[in-house]
Design a protein around this motif. Structure first.
Motif, PDB file in Angstrom:
ATOM      1  N   ARG A  10      -1.395 -29.648  -5.177  1.00  0.00           N
ATOM      2  CA  ARG A  10      -2.184 -28.675  -4.423  1.00  0.00           C
ATOM      3  C   ARG A  10      -1.265 -27.687  -3.732  1.00  0.00           C
ATOM      4  O   ARG A  10      -0.142 -28.001  -3.385  1.00  0.00           O
ATOM      5  CB  ARG A  10      -3.125 -29.345  -3.423  1.00  0.00           C
ATOM      6  N   GLN A  11      -1.769 -26.456  -3.600  1.00  0.00           N
ATOM      7  CA  GLN A  11      -1.038 -25.413  -2.885  1.00  0.00           C
ATOM      8  C   GLN A  11      -1.939 -24.853  -1.791  1.00  0.00           C
ATOM      9  O   GLN A  11      -3.097 -24.522  -2.048  1.00  0.00           O
ATOM     10  CB  GLN A  11      -0.613 -24.292  -3.834  1.00  0.00           C
ATOM     11  N   PRO A  12      -1.432 -24.725  -0.566  1.00  0.00           N
ATOM     12  CA  PRO A  12      -2.255 -24.195   0.530  1.00  0.00           C
ATOM     13  C   PRO A  12      -2.582 -22.714   0.342  1.00  0.00           C
ATOM     14  O   PRO A  12      -1.806 -21.952  -0.236  1.00  0.00           O
ATOM     15  CB  PRO A  12      -1.377 -24.402   1.768  1.00  0.00           C
ATOM     16  N   ILE A  13      -3.731 -22.317   0.851  1.00  0.00           N
ATOM     17  CA  ILE A  13      -4.155 -20.920   0.923  1.00  0.00           C
ATOM     18  C   ILE A  13      -4.406 -20.609   2.399  1.00  0.00           C
ATOM     19  O   ILE A  13      -5.146 -21.341   3.067  1.00  0.00           O
ATOM     20  CB  ILE A  13      -5.416 -20.683   0.082  1.00  0.00           C
ATOM     21  N   TYR A  23      -7.209 -25.129  -0.270  1.00  0.00           N
ATOM     22  CA  TYR A  23      -6.169 -25.501  -1.226  1.00  0.00           C
ATOM     23  C   TYR A  23      -6.576 -25.064  -2.621  1.00  0.00           C
ATOM     24  O   TYR A  23      -7.758 -25.113  -2.976  1.00  0.00           O
ATOM     25  CB  TYR A  23      -5.978 -27.021  -1.267  1.00  0.00           C
ATOM     26  N   GLU A  24      -5.593 -24.672  -3.412  1.00  0.00           N
ATOM     27  CA  GLU A  24      -5.819 -24.619  -4.847  1.00  0.00           C
ATOM     28  C   GLU A  24      -5.382 -25.960  -5.406  1.00  0.00           C
ATOM     29  O   GLU A  24      -4.235 -26.382  -5.215  1.00  0.00           O
ATOM     30  CB  GLU A  24      -5.024 -23.500  -5.527  1.00  0.00           C
ATOM     31  N   LYS A 140      -7.899 -12.625  -6.967  1.00  0.00           N
ATOM     32  CA  LYS A 140      -6.521 -13.069  -6.748  1.00  0.00           C
ATOM     33  C   LYS A 140      -5.571 -12.100  -7.445  1.00  0.00           C
ATOM     34  O   LYS A 140      -5.650 -11.896  -8.661  1.00  0.00           O
ATOM     35  CB  LYS A 140      -6.331 -14.489  -7.276  1.00  0.00           C
ATOM     36  N   LEU A 166      -7.107 -11.867  -2.336  1.00  0.00           N
ATOM     37  CA  LEU A 166      -6.141 -12.938  -2.122  1.00  0.00           C
ATOM     38  C   LEU A 166      -4.840 -12.562  -2.811  1.00  0.00           C
ATOM     39  O   LEU A 166      -4.818 -12.358  -4.030  1.00  0.00           O
ATOM     40  CB  LEU A 166      -6.676 -14.261  -2.670  1.00  0.00           C
ATOM     41  N   GLU A 168      -1.421 -13.687  -4.196  1.00  0.00           N
ATOM     42  CA  GLU A 168      -0.758 -14.939  -4.578  1.00  0.00           C
ATOM     43  C   GLU A 168       0.675 -14.654  -5.020  1.00  0.00           C
ATOM     44  O   GLU A 168       1.048 -13.527  -5.294  1.00  0.00           O
ATOM     45  CB  GLU A 168      -1.530 -15.677  -5.672  1.00  0.00           C
ATOM     46  N   TYR A 176       3.893 -10.675   2.909  1.00  0.00           N
ATOM     47  CA  TYR A 176       2.703 -11.073   3.665  1.00  0.00           C
ATOM     48  C   TYR A 176       2.219  -9.930   4.560  1.00  0.00           C
ATOM     49  O   TYR A 176       1.039  -9.579   4.568  1.00  0.00           O
ATOM     50  CB  TYR A 176       3.013 -12.313   4.498  1.00  0.00           C
ATOM     51  N   GLN A 188      -1.425 -16.895  -0.710  1.00  0.00           N
ATOM     52  CA  GLN A 188      -0.992 -18.136  -1.341  1.00  0.00           C
ATOM     53  C   GLN A 188       0.440 -17.951  -1.829  1.00  0.00           C
ATOM     54  O   GLN A 188       0.772 -16.931  -2.416  1.00  0.00           O
ATOM     55  CB  GLN A 188      -1.911 -18.475  -2.513  1.00  0.00           C
TER      56      GLN A 188
END
Length: 419
Positions: A10-13, A23-24, A140, A166, A168, A176, A188
């Protein structure tokens, strides 16, 4: 022919405030050279997804946050998707899907069922993908070689659509900030582990006090000594009481004093909270949405349960594994080398030191495995698992879900009515 194993990651968003949005979920396959396995892998992915909710209760680990799941064409048309909880899941429509009338109708049907849709890896608006733009809730946009111009162009073009943007593959603070200025709402990438976005990188007085407290714990200092040290850092004292009054602490009594907290928790548990406090910051109000704390807590808990999964389980090594999981992220938090950090913690057990410095020994092997899961390096996983006898891929997915659920309880108030 059997399919390759599917691994869960999982990767945080994050949102614009640097808080955890969701999470993704990554269901990755360690591909064999036989590419014919890809269809089997799609079916296996669907099975893992449905099991994650039905058997592992992964939805309970999210605490209201969204779960983004990649959806290829085969999975898009499968019944497995329809069993997912619509309130929590965002379906990521992969860019590899050909946008046919059937795909558009299927997306409309899923929207009607209550699913949110995200379009993955949008690089440009074309006549081919335009039918999905009006259906999407989230777009995304990957930040590639010409990311600044591309992100600005798409932000301008997508103003006509009621979507969230979003960004990524966000790797730096500069990326950012510029994407946030362009109107992107979600982010992300590996930037989330850089605490400059969260609370600054300076090793402030409270964190210096934490290092002192950790050394005192390792030296088995008396409780009054620990209490006096806590009293020099009011922010830490408040945070300790907040954490020990939480569900995650496993305490049913409301804790009203530092001495009571220290006594009730015990030394090993207190040591864990001190390590977690490194990531939460002295005045954090919503620990459950602190992305760095979530990552550290999940990693530490997974390290611990990986050690307990061996035969026979070793409780002492499991406690050390938890410490390794926490301490492995302190260089990013404190902007110091691991060598510098360990000079301030001279009493760490030898197995912990060798795991942190060289990724060797029984704890180091498990740290390499956990990092490979986090970094989406599925090609390394079979060899790393083979080096840990008795640990199966299915067990690894179960333990990760359990660790995420445990981490999600951090900072939650104890249920009312308990005393």
């Amino acid at each position: 022919m059997a399919s390759s194993p599917i691994y869960l990651g999982r990767q945080p968003i994050l949102d614009r405030q640097g808080q955890l949005h969701g999470y993704e979920l990554l269901f990755r396959c360690a591909q064999s050279p036989d590419r014919a396995l890809v269809l089997d892998d799609s079916a296996a992915t669907a099975t893992v997804i449905t099991n994650a909710f039905s058997e592992l209760s992964l939805g309970n680990a999210l605490d209201g946050r969204k779960m983004f799941i990649n959806v290829g064409e085969e999975l898009l048309f499968s019944e497995a998707v329809e069993f997912l909880p619509t309130a929590q899941v965002v379906l990521e429509i992969l860019e590899t899907i050909e946008v046919t009338p059937a795909v558009v109708e299927r997306c409309k049907a899923l929207k009607a069922r209550g699913f949110a849709l995200a379009l993955d890896d949008l690089l440009e608006i074309t006549p081919a993908n335009q039918p999905l733009l009006s259906l999407a809730d989230i777009i995304k946009v990957p930040l590639l070689h010409d990311w600044e111009n591309q992100a600005a162009l798409l932000a301008h073009q997508l103003q006509a659509y009621p979507v969230q943007l979003l960004a990524e593959r966000v790797e730096t603070l500069d990326q950012y900030r510029k994407c946030a200025a362009l109107g992107y709402q979600l982010f992300q990438g590996y930037f989330f582990a850089r605490p400059a976005l969260l609370q600054g990188r300076k090793l402030n007085q409270d964190r210096l006090t934490l290092v002192t407290l950790l050394n005192q714990i390792l030296d088995d200092a008396d409780t009054p000594v620990l209490e006096r040290t806590f009293k020099t850092a009011p922010g830490l004292s408040v945070n300790l009481l907040r954490l020990t009054n939480s569900v995650a602490a496993g305490c049913h009594a409301q804790i009203a004093s530092l001495r009571h907290a220290i006594t009730l928790l015990g030394r090993k548990q207190l040591q864990r909270w001190l390590q977690l406090l490194l990531f939460s910051g002295p005045h954090t109000q919503n620990l459950a949405r602190n992305p760095l704390l979530q990552l550290a807590a999940t990693r530490a808990r997974l390290m611990e349960t990986l050690m307990l999964a061996q035969t026979p389980p070793d409780r002492s090594l499991a406690d050390q594994a938890f410490m390794v999981g926490i301490m492995s992220l302190t260089p990013a938090l404190l902007e110091m080398s691991m060598e510098e950090i360990l000079t301030q913690l001279s009493n760490l057990p030898p197995l912990v030191r060798e795991a942190l410095l060289a990724h060797t020994g029984p704890l180091g092997k498990r740290l390499r495995l956990v990092e490979a899961l986090e970094w989406d390096e599925e090609e390394r996983l079979p060899a790393l698992l083979a080096d840990l006898p008795g640990l199966r891929q299915e067990m690894l997915n179960d333990l990760l879900c359990s660790a995420m659920a445990w981490a999600a309880t951090l900072g939650q108030p104890a249920p009312s009515g308990e005393d």
